[in-house]
Scaffold this motif. Structure first.
Motif, PDB file in Angstrom:
ATOM      1  N   VAL A 329       0.843  -1.195   0.000  1.00  0.00           N
ATOM      2  CA  VAL A 329       0.000   0.000   0.000  1.00  0.00           C
ATOM      3  C   VAL A 329       0.881   1.249   0.000  1.00  0.00           C
ATOM      4  CG1 VAL A 329      -1.870   1.217   1.186  1.00  0.00           C
ATOM      5  CG2 VAL A 329      -1.751  -1.292   1.276  1.00  0.00           C
ATOM      6  N   VAL A 330       0.537   2.175  -0.859  1.00  0.00           N
ATOM      7  CA  VAL A 330       1.297   3.419  -1.001  1.00  0.00           C
ATOM      8  C   VAL A 330       1.006   4.353   0.176  1.00  0.00           C
ATOM      9  CG1 VAL A 330       1.528   5.483  -2.450  1.00  0.00           C
ATOM     10  CG2 VAL A 330       1.407   3.228  -3.515  1.00  0.00           C
ATOM     11  N   ALA A 331       2.057   4.974   0.703  1.00  0.00           N
ATOM     12  CA  ALA A 331       1.915   5.905   1.827  1.00  0.00           C
ATOM     13  C   ALA A 331       1.320   7.236   1.354  1.00  0.00           C
ATOM     14  CB  ALA A 331       3.273   6.141   2.482  1.00  0.00           C
ATOM     15  N   GLU A 332       0.906   8.044   2.317  1.00  0.00           N
ATOM     16  CA  GLU A 332       0.224   9.311   2.027  1.00  0.00           C
ATOM     17  C   GLU A 332       1.030  10.207   1.090  1.00  0.00           C
ATOM     18  OE1 GLU A 332      -3.033  11.386   1.917  1.00  0.00           O
ATOM     19  OE2 GLU A 332      -2.936   9.635   3.253  1.00  0.00           O
ATOM     20  N   ALA A 333       2.346  10.264   1.311  1.00  0.00           N
ATOM     21  CA  ALA A 333       3.205  11.149   0.515  1.00  0.00           C
ATOM     22  C   ALA A 333       3.252  10.744  -0.970  1.00  0.00           C
ATOM     23  CB  ALA A 333       4.619  11.161   1.089  1.00  0.00           C
ATOM     24  N   PHE A 334       2.965   9.460  -1.239  1.00  0.00           N
ATOM     25  CA  PHE A 334       3.000   8.963  -2.627  1.00  0.00           C
ATOM     26  C   PHE A 334       1.599   8.600  -3.129  1.00  0.00           C
ATOM     27  CE2 PHE A 334       7.476   9.098  -2.705  1.00  0.00           C
ATOM     28  CZ  PHE A 334       7.891   8.834  -4.005  1.00  0.00           C
ATOM     29  N   LYS A 335       0.577   9.096  -2.449  1.00  0.00           N
ATOM     30  CA  LYS A 335      -0.812   8.796  -2.791  1.00  0.00           C
ATOM     31  C   LYS A 335      -1.055   8.997  -4.286  1.00  0.00           C
ATOM     32  CE  LYS A 335      -4.351   7.735  -0.015  1.00  0.00           C
ATOM     33  NZ  LYS A 335      -4.321   6.391   0.511  1.00  0.00           N
ATOM     34  N   GLY A 336      -1.660   8.015  -4.928  1.00  0.00           N
ATOM     35  CA  GLY A 336      -1.996   8.118  -6.341  1.00  0.00           C
ATOM     36  C   GLY A 336      -0.833   7.861  -7.289  1.00  0.00           C
ATOM     37  N   ARG A 337       0.315   7.406  -6.755  1.00  0.00           N
ATOM     38  CA  ARG A 337       1.504   7.299  -7.597  1.00  0.00           C
ATOM     39  C   ARG A 337       2.010   5.870  -7.766  1.00  0.00           C
ATOM     40  NH1 ARG A 337       6.139  11.363  -6.103  1.00  0.00           N
ATOM     41  NH2 ARG A 337       6.936  10.427  -8.033  1.00  0.00           N
ATOM     42  N   SER A 338       1.128   4.881  -7.625  1.00  0.00           N
ATOM     43  CA  SER A 338       1.588   3.491  -7.806  1.00  0.00           C
ATOM     44  C   SER A 338       2.178   3.273  -9.200  1.00  0.00           C
ATOM     45  CB  SER A 338       0.445   2.502  -7.545  1.00  0.00           C
ATOM     46  OG  SER A 338      -0.635   2.725  -8.435  1.00  0.00           O
ATOM     47  N   LYS A 339       1.618   3.947 -10.197  1.00  0.00           N
ATOM     48  CA  LYS A 339       2.110   3.801 -11.574  1.00  0.00           C
ATOM     49  C   LYS A 339       3.546   4.315 -11.705  1.00  0.00           C
ATOM     50  CE  LYS A 339       1.129   2.589 -15.849  1.00  0.00           C
ATOM     51  NZ  LYS A 339       0.768   1.207 -16.213  1.00  0.00           N
ATOM     52  N   ASP A 340       3.870   5.389 -10.976  1.00  0.00           N
ATOM     53  CA  ASP A 340       5.237   5.924 -11.000  1.00  0.00           C
ATOM     54  C   ASP A 340       6.226   4.904 -10.432  1.00  0.00           C
ATOM     55  OD1 ASP A 340       4.266   8.278 -12.038  1.00  0.00           O
ATOM     56  OD2 ASP A 340       4.260   9.350 -10.123  1.00  0.00           O
ATOM     57  N   ILE A 341       5.814   4.229  -9.361  1.00  0.00           N
ATOM     58  CA  ILE A 341       6.670   3.204  -8.751  1.00  0.00           C
ATOM     59  C   ILE A 341       6.849   2.038  -9.719  1.00  0.00           C
ATOM     60  CG2 ILE A 341       6.978   1.659  -6.773  1.00  0.00           C
ATOM     61  CD1 ILE A 341       5.065   3.573  -5.208  1.00  0.00           C
ATOM     62  N   GLN A 342       5.756   1.652 -10.374  1.00  0.00           N
ATOM     63  CA  GLN A 342       5.827   0.566 -11.361  1.00  0.00           C
ATOM     64  C   GLN A 342       6.819   0.904 -12.481  1.00  0.00           C
ATOM     65  OE1 GLN A 342       2.497   0.141 -14.045  1.00  0.00           O
ATOM     66  NE2 GLN A 342       2.623  -2.085 -14.018  1.00  0.00           N
ATOM     67  N   ARG A 343       6.739   2.137 -12.990  1.00  0.00           N
ATOM     68  CA  ARG A 343       7.629   2.551 -14.084  1.00  0.00           C
ATOM     69  C   ARG A 343       9.087   2.588 -13.626  1.00  0.00           C
ATOM     70  NH1 ARG A 343       3.651   6.803 -15.360  1.00  0.00           N
ATOM     71  NH2 ARG A 343       2.340   6.095 -17.081  1.00  0.00           N
ATOM     72  N   ALA A 344       9.306   3.057 -12.406  1.00  0.00           N
ATOM     73  CA  ALA A 344      10.670   3.116 -11.868  1.00  0.00           C
ATOM     74  C   ALA A 344      11.259   1.713 -11.719  1.00  0.00           C
ATOM     75  CB  ALA A 344      10.668   3.842 -10.520  1.00  0.00           C
ATOM     76  N   ALA A 345      10.424   0.763 -11.292  1.00  0.00           N
ATOM     77  CA  ALA A 345      10.866  -0.624 -11.157  1.00  0.00           C
ATOM     78  C   ALA A 345      11.212  -1.205 -12.523  1.00  0.00           C
ATOM     79  CB  ALA A 345       9.785  -1.461 -10.477  1.00  0.00           C
TER      80      ALA A 345
END
Length: 391
Positions: A329-345
């Motif tokens: 689960v994404v923390a408050e500071a990264f709310k709505g940014r799961s796609k950004d994490i996916q792209r970085a991975a």
């Protein structure tokens, strides 16, 4: 059609959990095609099975049965609560068949007034108009109105909401034992038990959608077996064919008798190619040692992810899921940014999934090794370091 937003890289070949793109770049695949290729890409035993069947018999149409589909049906019914199987080509079709069966059974036994379907908010049951309406996500139904009527949605894991919603006019309650697309949310055991009790009380049919949670994904062959709650209908697809399209609806003799010749059907369902592969998949996964290893790998991966949450508290807040279907689960500071994490991975050579905008989803092949779990952790850390470094 512009219905997908594919990654920039184009995969061209794969083996196990290893994948290469057009430029020869290597990736570690922790998606398994959205929990599909559970025995890995190009599994040698499945390649052999497919090749052998491709040289024997491909397709007949439903005016005939065939040996592979009879073997598969027998194996599935012996391994589960079910007496009967209906085969189709996808999870959506399996759920469509399950919902049609539930409606027909209720109309036959109780009358047309018993037609309401109860589902959960944030569920996902497919993309046909009926199944997408039953799924509790408005973003997938907007613009497709008018939607099929007599469908109600209740919050997942909310026992009181279930008690209030499931009355005598309900023909079916459909639920994912672990919500996949809805954020990798495991069902509360007591909640699933109450759904069973309410269906028994009202004469409704309990449908477990195990399209994503089934076929060993949670460490049991099907998730219902780990919960000790038995549905009336179970749907399977995704990993059943390891990438070859096949879906199945499993049910009891009593419910199966509701359907007669011509009341439902499909052209490709249960064709020899799909059935032979699915049988090999089932025989491979449904072994005590194999399922025990899934649980072992799950413990190791969860431990890595929980450490990751502690080390990157600004990015992640919690780990949840079951077996090798896990969400971070994404923390408050990264709310709505799961796609950004996916792209970085992906940039680091790790393929992962998302489940909405606030959950990173991992669904590696069930054959994942300890070394691959270590490597995924290393690559994800590199991605997070890159994502969180000061501008």
């Amino acid at each position: 059609m512009p219905t997908y937003a594919p990654a920039a890289m184009v995969p061209v070949r794969a083996s196990g959990l290893d994948l290469w793109d057009q430029n020869g770049k290597h990736y570690l695949d922790f998606t398994s095609g959205i929990a599909v290729a559970s025995l890995g890409h190009c599994n040698p035993a499945l390649v052999e099975t497919l090749t052998q069947q491709a040289n024997t018999l491909w397709h007949l149409g439903n005016g005939y049965t065939n040996e592979p589909v009879l073997r598969l049906a027998l194996a599935l019914t012996e391994a589960t609560f079910a007496d009967r199987a209906f085969f189709c080509n996808s999870g959506a079709e399996a759920n469509e068949a399950a919902l049609k069966l539930a409606r027909k059974h209720a109309h036959t036994k109780f009358g047309a007034h018993k037609s309401r379907v109860v589902s959960c908010l944030n569920s996902f049951h497919g993309r046909t108009l009926f199944t997408v309406s039953v799924g509790g996500q408005a973003k997938y139904t907007e613009g497709f109105e008018p939607l099929p009527p007599s469908i109600d949605h209740i919050p997942y894991n909310d026992i009181e909401a279930a008690r209030a919603a499931i009355g005598d006019d309900v023909c079916a309650v459909i639920v994912e034992p672990v919500q996949g697309e809805g954020g990798v949310m495991p069902g509360n055991p007591e909640y699933l038990r109450v759904l069973r009790e309410l269906c028994d009380k009202t004469g409704a049919v309990l449908i477990f959608d195990e399209v994503q949670s089934g076929m060993g994904r949670t460490g049991a062959l099907f998730a219902y077996q780990g919960y000790g709650v038995t549905p009336d209908i179970l749907t399977a697809a995704k990993a059943l064919g390891n990438g070859y399209p096949i879906g199945a609806m499993l049910t009891t003799n009593e419910l199966a008798q509701t359907l007669s010749v011509g009341t439902h059907g499909t052209t490709y369902g249960g064709n020899p190619l799909a059935a032979s592969i699915a049988l090999k998949v089932l025989e491979t996964i449904n072994q005590p040692a194999f399922l025990a290893r899934v649980k072992e790998a799950s413990v190791k991966l969860i431990a890595k992810l929980e450490t990751l949450v502690k080390d990157y508290p600004n990015v992640f807040s919690a780990v949840r899921g079951s077996g090798l279907l896990l969400g971070v689960v994404v923390a408050e500071a990264f709310k709505g940014r799961s796609k950004d994490i996916q792209r970085a991975a992906e940039a680091q050579g790790l393929m992962v999934l998302i489940a909405g905008t606030d959950v990173l989803r991992l669904a590696p092949a069930l054959i994942v090794s300890d070394a691959q779990i270590e490597e995924a952790d290393r690559l994800l850390r590199l991605a997070l370091n890159e994502l969180t470094k000061p501008a």
